[in-house]
Write an enzyme that holds these catalytic residues in place. Structure first.
Site, PDB file in Angstrom:
ATOM      1  N   ARG A  25     -17.831  40.215  22.138  1.00  0.00           N
ATOM      2  CA  ARG A  25     -18.247  39.469  23.324  1.00  0.00           C
ATOM      3  C   ARG A  25     -19.577  40.004  23.839  1.00  0.00           C
ATOM      4  O   ARG A  25     -19.755  41.219  23.960  1.00  0.00           O
ATOM      5  CB  ARG A  25     -17.209  39.610  24.446  1.00  0.00           C
ATOM      6  CG  ARG A  25     -15.891  38.928  24.177  1.00  0.00           C
ATOM      7  CD  ARG A  25     -14.993  39.018  25.410  1.00  0.00           C
ATOM      8  NE  ARG A  25     -14.790  40.422  25.782  1.00  0.00           N
ATOM      9  CZ  ARG A  25     -13.820  41.184  25.296  1.00  0.00           C
ATOM     10  NH1 ARG A  25     -12.993  40.701  24.396  1.00  0.00           N
ATOM     11  NH2 ARG A  25     -13.686  42.436  25.690  1.00  0.00           N
ATOM     12  N   ASN A  33     -20.108  34.355  21.923  1.00  0.00           N
ATOM     13  CA  ASN A  33     -19.086  33.900  22.860  1.00  0.00           C
ATOM     14  C   ASN A  33     -18.387  32.692  22.239  1.00  0.00           C
ATOM     15  O   ASN A  33     -18.987  31.630  22.080  1.00  0.00           O
ATOM     16  CB  ASN A  33     -19.737  33.525  24.192  1.00  0.00           C
ATOM     17  CG  ASN A  33     -18.730  33.007  25.204  1.00  0.00           C
ATOM     18  OD1 ASN A  33     -17.532  32.912  24.935  1.00  0.00           O
ATOM     19  ND2 ASN A  33     -19.210  32.680  26.399  1.00  0.00           N
ATOM     20  N   LYS A  46     -16.425  30.656  23.355  1.00  0.00           N
ATOM     21  CA  LYS A  46     -16.300  29.501  24.243  1.00  0.00           C
ATOM     22  C   LYS A  46     -17.618  28.754  24.431  1.00  0.00           C
ATOM     23  O   LYS A  46     -17.646  27.696  25.047  1.00  0.00           O
ATOM     24  CB  LYS A  46     -15.749  29.960  25.597  1.00  0.00           C
ATOM     25  CG  LYS A  46     -14.332  30.533  25.499  1.00  0.00           C
ATOM     26  CD  LYS A  46     -13.813  30.981  26.851  1.00  0.00           C
ATOM     27  CE  LYS A  46     -12.399  31.552  26.720  1.00  0.00           C
ATOM     28  NZ  LYS A  46     -11.873  32.031  28.016  1.00  0.00           N
ATOM     29  N   ASN A  94      -6.933  39.890  16.090  1.00  0.00           N
ATOM     30  CA  ASN A  94      -5.689  40.424  16.656  1.00  0.00           C
ATOM     31  C   ASN A  94      -5.495  39.993  18.114  1.00  0.00           C
ATOM     32  O   ASN A  94      -4.977  40.750  18.925  1.00  0.00           O
ATOM     33  CB  ASN A  94      -5.645  41.961  16.527  1.00  0.00           C
ATOM     34  CG  ASN A  94      -6.693  42.666  17.375  1.00  0.00           C
ATOM     35  OD1 ASN A  94      -7.649  42.054  17.876  1.00  0.00           O
ATOM     36  ND2 ASN A  94      -6.539  43.973  17.550  1.00  0.00           N
ATOM     37  N   PHE A  95      -5.912  38.762  18.420  1.00  0.00           N
ATOM     38  CA  PHE A  95      -5.674  38.232  19.764  1.00  0.00           C
ATOM     39  C   PHE A  95      -4.201  37.849  19.919  1.00  0.00           C
ATOM     40  O   PHE A  95      -3.464  37.708  18.935  1.00  0.00           O
ATOM     41  CB  PHE A  95      -6.555  37.005  20.011  1.00  0.00           C
ATOM     42  CG  PHE A  95      -8.019  37.323  20.076  1.00  0.00           C
ATOM     43  CD1 PHE A  95      -8.572  37.870  21.226  1.00  0.00           C
ATOM     44  CD2 PHE A  95      -8.851  37.102  18.983  1.00  0.00           C
ATOM     45  CE1 PHE A  95      -9.923  38.170  21.299  1.00  0.00           C
ATOM     46  CE2 PHE A  95     -10.200  37.395  19.042  1.00  0.00           C
ATOM     47  CZ  PHE A  95     -10.741  37.934  20.206  1.00  0.00           C
ATOM     48  N   ASP A 148      -0.348  51.628  15.415  1.00  0.00           N
ATOM     49  CA  ASP A 148      -1.626  50.954  15.176  1.00  0.00           C
ATOM     50  C   ASP A 148      -2.160  51.287  13.782  1.00  0.00           C
ATOM     51  O   ASP A 148      -2.578  50.407  13.031  1.00  0.00           O
ATOM     52  CB  ASP A 148      -2.663  51.394  16.221  1.00  0.00           C
ATOM     53  CG  ASP A 148      -2.502  50.663  17.545  1.00  0.00           C
ATOM     54  OD1 ASP A 148      -2.058  49.507  17.539  1.00  0.00           O
ATOM     55  OD2 ASP A 148      -2.822  51.254  18.579  1.00  0.00           O
TER      56      ASP A 148
END
Length: 382
Positions: free
Chosen positions: A37, A74, A76, A97-98, A170
């Site tokens: 981002r 971004n 979006k 991994n959202f 993890d």
């Protein structure tokens, strides 16, 4: 030439599990481009261990993201999204991994990406899978350790559940994703077919316990019993565990109680039958512990190693790093950070044809490679 040279990985993941997978792919020669981002980037840049920073980013970020590139976009923003799709056309692997549903809302779920690049290998990490009542829970290492039963195995009987003192789930999940991606790349090499690889923190935590869960499932549903004295493995008998000595600690693995009674000069121990080593585990271990504390660790190592009885010293990191055995591994490498600092960290643990892989590139600055990658794609389009 490293085995993954020429493979391009777009890594949309953050924190530890996904980036640990792409780290291993980078170690093996893949070109890994972190998609971050604008303005903030991977949240791991601000996940600080002991306030240790290198420039604007945490030491942890550099540890898990060495040898990668950073591209800011971004999802979006229509223009950024259109450019990401151009990148996807040229990629071999994509990792995200959202939480379930996020990539679909952005038009970058597997079904959409497959339309752009049918041969892509698409790796997804979730906390608990995509269905069921846990699907939307936060996938965080401590929470998964706790829910999977992993913490309940640690510590002595009567003590609270004890988590591992590192993000073990993890890391293990990242290994599983890398395994799946490499398998899918191998299949693609033979058939041209891409594919979707799905792993979850919960399934990896459960797989880590496959040995003891299988024992539970085939033992009439009887729960394992932690030892009250020096617990080490809920299903293994005495002497298995770590014991205090006069000046430190010693670890004893599996072995004959009769032999151990002779080596440690504990005549009472010889009276126990081998089949009692589990049912009377606590009293046997306490008997052993009361003897071991009377002499130094080196004394007991010299006695037991001479008899090829499985044992070891219990090292601190300081002692381990100073040992000849560790130094023979040549396991450390130095990263050259942009601010002139050097970061000492571990290398890739895999050797291929006798060669260990090293790199001196730290984690990338946020967006450091955006302009370069943009120009590359524009040149291809021209």
């Amino acid at each position: 030439m490293k085995p993954l040279n020429g493979i391009v990985v777009l890594d949309f993941s953050q924190y530890l599990a996904g980036p640990s997978c792409s780290l291993r792919l980078a170690d093996l020669g893949a070109r890994v481009i972190k998609i971050e981002r604008p303005g903030s980037g991977d949240n791991c840049r601000r996940t600080i261990l002991k306030n240790m920073m290198v420039g604007d980013d945490s030491l942890l970020f550099h540890t898990i993201n060495r040898n990668k590139e950073s591209f800011c976009a971004n999802m979006k923003d229509p223009e950024d999204l259109a450019f990401l799709k151009k990148l996807i056309k040229k990629a071999d692997v994509m990792i995200e991994n959202f939480r379930p549903g996020v990539m679909k809302r952005n038009g970058l779920d597997y079904e959409s990406v497959k339309e752009i690049n049918p041969g892509i290998v698409y790796g997804t990490i979730t906390g608990y899978g995509t269905e069921g009542p846990w699907a939307k829970k936060p996938g965080q290492d401590l929470l998964v350790q706790s829910m999977s039963g992993l913490t309940w195995l640690n510590g002595n009987a009567g003590n609270p559940p004890m988590p591992f003192a590192l993000s073990v789930v993890d890391s293990y999940t990242g290994v599983h994703l890398a395994e799946g991606i490499l398998a899918a790349l191998f299949r693609r090499n033979r058939t041209g077919q891409g594919g979707r690889i799905e792993v979850s923190l919960m399934e990896s935590a459960l797989d880590m316990q496959f040995e003891v869960i299988t024992s539970y499932l085939n033992d009439g549903g009887r729960l394992p019993v932690r030892a009250s004295y020096n617990n080490a493995h809920a299903y293994l008998a005495a002497p298995y565990g770590i014991y205090q000595t006069k000046d430190g600690y010693i670890a004893l693995s599996q072995g004959s109680l009769k032999d151990l009674a002779s080596y440690l000069e504990i005549p009472e121990l010889a009276g126990y039958k081998e089949e009692e080593a589990f049912s009377r585990r606590d009293e046997i271990k306490e008997l052993i512990g009361n003897r071991l504390v009377q002499e130094t660790t080196q004394h007991w190592l010299s006695v037991l190693e001479k008899e090829d009885y499985w044992c070891s010293d219990v090292y601190t990191w300081e002692k381990m790093l100073d040992s000849g055995g560790f130094q023979a591994l040549n396991f450390l490498q130095t990263l050259k950070a942009g601010d002139g600092r050097e970061i000492v960290t571990s290398r890739c643990p895999i050797r291929i044809d006798g060669e260990a892989y090293y790199s001196d590139r730290p984690g990338p600055g946020l967006g450091a490679d955006t302009e370069k990658i943009t120009q590359e794609i524009e040149e291809v389009v021209k």
